[in-house]
Scaffold this motif. Structure first.
Motif, mmCIF file in Angstrom:
data_model
loop_
_atom_site.group_PDB
_atom_site.id
_atom_site.type_symbol
_atom_site.label_atom_id
_atom_site.label_comp_id
_atom_site.label_asym_id
_atom_site.label_seq_id
_atom_site.Cartn_x
_atom_site.Cartn_y
_atom_site.Cartn_z
ATOM 1 N N ARG A 170 35.886 -7.353 -17.087
ATOM 2 C CA ARG A 170 34.769 -6.640 -17.014
ATOM 3 C C ARG A 170 34.147 -6.287 -18.506
ATOM 4 O O ARG A 170 32.987 -5.928 -18.794
ATOM 5 N N ARG A 171 34.918 -6.279 -19.595
ATOM 6 C CA ARG A 171 34.684 -6.051 -20.836
ATOM 7 C C ARG A 171 34.010 -7.048 -21.719
ATOM 8 O O ARG A 171 33.438 -7.125 -22.717
ATOM 9 N N TYR A 172 34.154 -8.451 -20.833
ATOM 10 C CA TYR A 172 33.679 -9.810 -21.561
ATOM 11 C C TYR A 172 32.255 -10.107 -21.349
ATOM 12 O O TYR A 172 32.105 -9.961 -20.075
ATOM 13 N N ASP A 173 31.649 -10.297 -22.299
ATOM 14 C CA ASP A 173 30.169 -11.253 -22.006
ATOM 15 C C ASP A 173 30.670 -12.563 -21.427
ATOM 16 O O ASP A 173 31.871 -13.065 -22.272
ATOM 17 N N MET A 174 30.004 -13.091 -20.445
ATOM 18 C CA MET A 174 30.444 -14.418 -19.998
ATOM 19 C C MET A 174 29.420 -15.307 -20.175
ATOM 20 O O MET A 174 28.150 -15.016 -19.961
ATOM 21 N N SER A 175 29.575 -16.747 -20.458
ATOM 22 C CA SER A 175 28.498 -17.644 -20.750
ATOM 23 C C SER A 175 29.018 -19.073 -19.998
ATOM 24 O O SER A 175 30.103 -19.159 -19.835
ATOM 25 N N TRP A 176 28.144 -19.965 -19.854
ATOM 26 C CA TRP A 176 28.236 -21.317 -19.141
ATOM 27 C C TRP A 176 27.694 -22.052 -20.363
ATOM 28 O O TRP A 176 26.560 -21.868 -21.034
ATOM 29 N N TYR A 177 28.469 -22.962 -20.761
ATOM 30 C CA TYR A 177 27.956 -24.270 -21.782
ATOM 31 C C TYR A 177 28.110 -25.582 -20.844
ATOM 32 O O TYR A 177 28.911 -25.616 -20.007
ATOM 33 N N ARG A 178 27.613 -26.413 -21.739
ATOM 34 C CA ARG A 178 27.726 -27.818 -21.110
ATOM 35 C C ARG A 178 27.854 -28.915 -22.360
ATOM 36 O O ARG A 178 27.080 -28.398 -23.340
ATOM 37 N N GLN A 179 28.456 -29.936 -21.919
ATOM 38 C CA GLN A 179 28.389 -30.935 -23.080
ATOM 39 C C GLN A 179 28.249 -32.442 -22.156
ATOM 40 O O GLN A 179 28.852 -32.678 -21.524
ATOM 41 N N ARG B 42 28.244 -29.592 -27.706
ATOM 42 C CA ARG B 42 28.447 -28.815 -26.317
ATOM 43 C C ARG B 42 26.989 -27.682 -26.788
ATOM 44 O O ARG B 42 26.776 -27.319 -27.844
ATOM 45 N N GLU B 43 26.432 -27.265 -25.757
ATOM 46 C CA GLU B 43 25.172 -26.539 -25.805
ATOM 47 C C GLU B 43 25.446 -25.304 -24.911
ATOM 48 O O GLU B 43 25.958 -25.366 -23.811
ATOM 49 N N LEU B 44 24.754 -24.293 -25.151
ATOM 50 C CA LEU B 44 24.722 -22.944 -24.519
ATOM 51 C C LEU B 44 23.778 -22.835 -23.374
ATOM 52 O O LEU B 44 22.584 -23.219 -23.562
ATOM 53 N N VAL B 45 24.198 -22.687 -22.010
ATOM 54 C CA VAL B 45 23.434 -22.688 -20.933
ATOM 55 C C VAL B 45 22.791 -21.330 -20.559
ATOM 56 O O VAL B 45 21.627 -21.260 -20.359
ATOM 57 N N ALA B 46 23.766 -20.510 -20.406
ATOM 58 C CA ALA B 46 23.413 -19.055 -19.965
ATOM 59 C C ALA B 46 24.387 -18.201 -20.258
ATOM 60 O O ALA B 46 25.608 -18.581 -20.277
ATOM 61 N N THR B 47 24.024 -16.988 -20.429
ATOM 62 C CA THR B 47 24.966 -15.720 -20.922
ATOM 63 C C THR B 47 24.480 -14.567 -19.873
ATOM 64 O O THR B 47 23.321 -14.436 -19.546
ATOM 65 N N ILE B 48 25.509 -13.917 -19.635
ATOM 66 C CA ILE B 48 25.349 -12.464 -18.917
ATOM 67 C C ILE B 48 26.349 -11.632 -19.662
ATOM 68 O O ILE B 48 27.501 -11.969 -19.786
ATOM 69 N N THR B 49 25.741 -10.381 -19.835
ATOM 70 C CA THR B 49 26.518 -9.226 -20.435
ATOM 71 C C THR B 49 27.554 -8.666 -19.586
ATOM 72 O O THR B 49 27.771 -9.027 -18.370
ATOM 73 N N SER B 50 28.694 -8.001 -20.324
ATOM 74 C CA SER B 50 29.542 -7.588 -19.601
ATOM 75 C C SER B 50 29.428 -6.765 -18.230
ATOM 76 O O SER B 50 30.350 -6.928 -17.172
ATOM 77 N N ALA B 51 28.332 -5.939 -18.098
ATOM 78 C CA ALA B 51 28.064 -4.933 -17.157
ATOM 79 C C ALA B 51 27.047 -5.723 -16.185
ATOM 80 O O ALA B 51 26.878 -5.527 -15.097
ATOM 81 N N GLY B 52 26.785 -6.974 -16.645
ATOM 82 C CA GLY B 52 25.861 -7.841 -15.737
ATOM 83 C C GLY B 52 24.511 -7.221 -15.840
ATOM 84 O O GLY B 52 23.554 -7.820 -15.230
ATOM 85 N N GLY B 53 24.131 -6.282 -16.759
ATOM 86 C CA GLY B 53 22.783 -5.919 -17.046
ATOM 87 C C GLY B 53 21.813 -6.835 -17.497
ATOM 88 O O GLY B 53 20.250 -6.470 -17.603
ATOM 89 N N SER B 54 22.141 -7.822 -18.379
ATOM 90 C CA SER B 54 21.270 -8.831 -19.016
ATOM 91 C C SER B 54 21.739 -10.180 -18.973
ATOM 92 O O SER B 54 22.798 -10.366 -19.198
ATOM 93 N N THR B 55 20.861 -10.930 -18.766
ATOM 94 C CA THR B 55 21.037 -12.555 -18.782
ATOM 95 C C THR B 55 20.081 -13.339 -19.702
ATOM 96 O O THR B 55 18.902 -12.783 -20.085
ATOM 97 N N SER B 56 20.505 -14.406 -20.357
ATOM 98 C CA SER B 56 19.769 -15.383 -20.998
ATOM 99 C C SER B 56 19.946 -16.759 -20.735
ATOM 100 O O SER B 56 21.108 -16.972 -20.250
ATOM 101 N N TYR B 57 18.969 -17.400 -20.976
ATOM 102 C CA TYR B 57 19.109 -18.956 -20.422
ATOM 103 C C TYR B 57 18.449 -19.852 -21.663
ATOM 104 O O TYR B 57 17.334 -19.470 -22.270
ATOM 105 N N ALA B 58 19.181 -21.083 -21.671
ATOM 106 C CA ALA B 58 18.307 -21.996 -22.500
ATOM 107 C C ALA B 58 17.131 -22.323 -21.704
ATOM 108 O O ALA B 58 16.776 -22.407 -20.567
ATOM 109 N N ASP B 59 16.274 -22.826 -22.803
ATOM 110 C CA ASP B 59 14.980 -23.271 -22.094
ATOM 111 C C ASP B 59 14.848 -24.230 -21.187
ATOM 112 O O ASP B 59 14.087 -24.264 -20.243
ATOM 113 N N SER B 60 15.785 -25.241 -21.344
ATOM 114 C CA SER B 60 15.936 -26.173 -20.595
ATOM 115 C C SER B 60 16.266 -26.081 -18.998
ATOM 116 O O SER B 60 16.143 -26.655 -17.939
#
Length: 115
Positions: A29-38, A44-62
């Motif tokens: 629960r303390r860690y930000d989590m991300s998905w990458y792909r290669q 390897r590229e960052l696809v998406a990230t979610i903050t530890s509490a899940g309150g914020s997300t971000s995505y690659a443009d693609s």
């Protein structure tokens, strides 16, 4: 520490998949989590990230508007819902956990988008 991805498969263009990443051995629960792909031959590229509490997300443009990252801190799991898949989404998808510069990786799960 373990991150175990699952849900990768062969899917037709336009299809959907949901990837899961089950965590253990650290305070999820303390860690930000991300998905990458290669993809083959690419970095390897960052696809998406979610903050530890899940309150914020971000995505690659693609993938913006097609993929959704979410997490269940009670189940120690992070998800990646992938819709409207394209052949260029073909890659090994990796789960990543990071806190204050300390990061962990899973072994990856293969997603292939092809007719």
């Amino acid at each position: 520490v373990q991150l175990v991805e699952s849900g990768g498969a062969l899917v037709q263009p336009g299809g959907s998949l949901r990837l899961s990443c089950a965590a253990s051995g650290f305070t999820f629960r303390r860690y930000d989590m991300s998905w990458y792909r290669q993809a083959p031959g690419k970095e390897r590229e960052l696809v998406a990230t979610i903050t530890s509490a899940g309150g914020s997300t971000s995505y690659a443009d693609s993938v913006q508007g097609r993929f959704t990252i979410s997490r269940d801190n009670a189940k120690l799991t992070v998800y990646l819902q992938m819709n409207s898949l394209k052949p260029e989404d073909t890659a090994v998808y990796y789960c990543n956990a990071i806190l204050r510069g300390i990061g962990y990786w899973g072994q990856g799960t293969q997603v292939t988008v092809s007719s």
